[in-house]
Design a protein around this motif. Structure first.
Motif, PDB file in Angstrom:
ATOM      1  N   PHE A 135     -17.869  -4.366  16.947  1.00  9.95           N
ATOM      2  CA  PHE A 135     -17.903  -3.330  17.979  1.00  9.95           C
ATOM      3  C   PHE A 135     -17.239  -2.064  17.455  1.00  9.95           C
ATOM      4  O   PHE A 135     -16.116  -2.091  16.955  1.00  9.95           O
ATOM      5  CB  PHE A 135     -17.169  -3.799  19.237  1.00  9.95           C
ATOM      6  CG  PHE A 135     -16.906  -2.699  20.239  1.00  9.95           C
ATOM      7  CD1 PHE A 135     -17.958  -2.038  20.861  1.00  9.95           C
ATOM      8  CD2 PHE A 135     -15.599  -2.329  20.543  1.00  9.95           C
ATOM      9  CE1 PHE A 135     -17.715  -1.025  21.775  1.00  9.95           C
ATOM     10  CE2 PHE A 135     -15.350  -1.319  21.464  1.00  9.95           C
ATOM     11  CZ  PHE A 135     -16.416  -0.665  22.081  1.00  9.95           C
ATOM     12  N   VAL A 146     -22.677  -2.083  19.139  1.00  9.53           N
ATOM     13  CA  VAL A 146     -22.413  -3.443  18.679  1.00  9.53           C
ATOM     14  C   VAL A 146     -23.458  -3.764  17.624  1.00  9.53           C
ATOM     15  O   VAL A 146     -24.662  -3.579  17.851  1.00  9.53           O
ATOM     16  CB  VAL A 146     -22.476  -4.460  19.831  1.00  9.53           C
ATOM     17  CG1 VAL A 146     -22.499  -5.885  19.285  1.00  9.53           C
ATOM     18  CG2 VAL A 146     -21.278  -4.289  20.758  1.00  9.53           C
ATOM     19  N   LEU A 173     -17.703  -9.986  23.868  1.00  7.76           N
ATOM     20  CA  LEU A 173     -18.735 -10.518  22.979  1.00  7.76           C
ATOM     21  C   LEU A 173     -18.766 -12.029  23.105  1.00  7.76           C
ATOM     22  O   LEU A 173     -17.751 -12.698  22.878  1.00  7.76           O
ATOM     23  CB  LEU A 173     -18.447 -10.110  21.530  1.00  7.76           C
ATOM     24  CG  LEU A 173     -18.248  -8.604  21.282  1.00  7.76           C
ATOM     25  CD1 LEU A 173     -17.795  -8.355  19.853  1.00  7.76           C
ATOM     26  CD2 LEU A 173     -19.547  -7.843  21.568  1.00  7.76           C
ATOM     27  N   VAL A 184     -23.356  -9.254  25.508  1.00 10.44           N
ATOM     28  CA  VAL A 184     -22.373  -8.171  25.415  1.00 10.44           C
ATOM     29  C   VAL A 184     -22.156  -7.594  26.809  1.00 10.44           C
ATOM     30  O   VAL A 184     -23.072  -7.012  27.390  1.00 10.44           O
ATOM     31  CB  VAL A 184     -22.843  -7.063  24.460  1.00 10.44           C
ATOM     32  CG1 VAL A 184     -21.760  -5.989  24.329  1.00 10.44           C
ATOM     33  CG2 VAL A 184     -23.202  -7.630  23.095  1.00 10.44           C
TER      34      VAL A 184
END
Length: 432
Positions: A135, A146, A173, A184
């Protein structure tokens, strides 16, 4: 693993409850075991970068195998070294890169590096440890992102999947079992639509084969409260929306148990004041616990059958943590086969008469001294008008059973007014 007084950490065999080894770690602030228990990782309070305060120990021998310095500990940076479920892959987050180790020989140090400029958080897939998600927050007008990478050294030059986000403060995540998909949860501190005081959340989904990179379509607007993968890794469940139907903490703790295959309700129950909850590895039991320091009274553990019936209850003066004994779910057969061979028992430990928690005693006294006092009705926001009907459907009740007296009275008034208007309309038609 047990953290004792005087900075001593004890490692125990979960089958025999015998201590395998103990570690003396001065000023220890946190400790965690690797997935298979081969390594113990500790974090010590440190004052200078020269003092390497992250230590990785081999539990079998008690020897330290790796040291490093880490300034502070957060949910993003701890544990510092992450392992896959089989401990074949190990890696850590560093400035602008993710560093990989040979988990069989940490004396080699960092064996290769994955360069990701601005990386602030990462998550290694667990079963298998074949991919890693990185990230990168927003910076100077560039949206957050991401990115998914393969863990093999020769396959890390380019991301295999990527998703960018505007208005992104933090992310969660979540890899599935099989390492084929990543959920996500994107959180922003401000909701520009002004629908939520707590900001805005969106759920995204990425696959390692590149077939999907985008939003998860949900049937209505509202924040994403939680998302969890099934053990198979082929399905996930999402709790979302402005209406909160159930939960723990300060909520009543209503629980509903469903047969997922048959799509039918098995039972309902309550677990008030629960702080933690967890399914047993074999899927037969569900445990809830009230623990300190979150709550200082009514500490205890409750265990329920998969259908919601009570199996076990025990109260404590102080209870700090409860966990199931580590077992692999793969060592158990399907839940249907287990149910056929085991009868459901109802075991509950009750307190002797005249005893109880201070909170329950206070509640009893208040009720007896003020029998006629009625609490004012709680405020219900506009988007919760249909809460009773939706909750009744979830709990398997009729909407009338879950409606308040005021709601029923208002409903009857509306029905009478509707009948009156219909009668007046019919009379007017006849006169004409």
């Amino acid at each position: 693993m047990v953290m004792k007084a005087d900075s001593v950490i004890g490692i125990y065999d979960s089958s025999s409850s015998k201590e395998i080894r103990s570690f003396q770690v001065p000023n220890v602030a946190a400790a965690t075991l690797s997935p298979r228990g081969n390594f113990l990782q500790t974090f010590q309070k440190s004052t200078t970068p020269q003092e390497k305060n992250i230590i990785l120990w081999r539990t079998e021998t008690g020897d330290p195998v790796y040291h490093q310095f880490q300034k502070n500990m957060t949910t993003t940076t701890w544990p510092s070294i992450r392992f896959s479920s089989d401990e074949a892959v190990a890696c850590r987050l560093a400035t602008n890169e993710i560093q990989f180790f040979d988990a069989r020989d940490f004396s080699k140090g960092v064996v290769y590096r994955l360069r990701v400029a601005g990386v602030a958080a990462f998550e290694l897939s667990k079963a298998p440890g074949s991919h890693v998600a990185a990230f990168v927050p927003e910076s100077k007008g560039v949206p957050a992102s991401v990115q998914l990478f393969a863990c093999e050294k020769d396959s890390q030059s380019q991301p295999i999947a990527r998703r960018s986000f505007f208005r992104c403060s933090t992310v969660q995540l979540k890899w599935n079992r099989g390492s084929s998909g990543l959920l996500v949860v994107v959180q922003s501190d401000v909701d520009k639509t002004n629908q939520s005081y707590y900001g805005e959340t969106k759920l995204n989904y990425l696959t390692t084969d590149g077939t999907y990179e985008g939003l998860v379509s949900l049937r209505k607007e509202g924040p994403v409260h939680d998302v969890q993968w099934s053990y198979s890794g082929s399905e996930f469940a999402v709790v979302y929306g402005f209406l909160c139907l159930a939960g723990f903490g300060n909520l009543p703790g209503d629980m509903v148990f469903w047969d997922y295959v048959e799509k039918k309700q098995l039972g309902t129950t309550k677990a008030e004041w629960s702080v933690t909850s967890e399914w047993s590895p074999d899927g037969r039991y569900f445990m809830t616990a009230t623990t300190a320091p979150r709550l200082q009274v009514d500490n205890g553990v409750k265990i329920f059958h998969f259908n919601g019936s009570s199996y076990f209850k025990k109260m404590f003066d102080k209870l700090y943590q409860v966990d199931w004994k580590p077992e692999s779910p793969e060592s158990y057969p399907e839940i249907v086969d287990l149910v056929k061979s085991i009868d459901c028992l109802k075991v509950e430990e009750t307190k002797p008469q005249g005893q109880g928690s201070k909170s329950s005693q206070t509640s009893t006294k208040t009720t007896s001294n003020n029998p006629s006092v009625q609490k004012p009705a709680a405020y219900r926001p506009p988007h919760a008008k249909n809460a009773a009907a939706i909750q009744a459907e979830l709990l398997g009740e009729s909407p009338k059973e879950s409606m308040s007296k005021n709601a029923l009275r208002n409903k009857k008034k509306r029905e009478k007014q509707k009948e009156k208007r219909a009668g007046e309309g019919a009379e007017a038609a006849n006169d004409s």
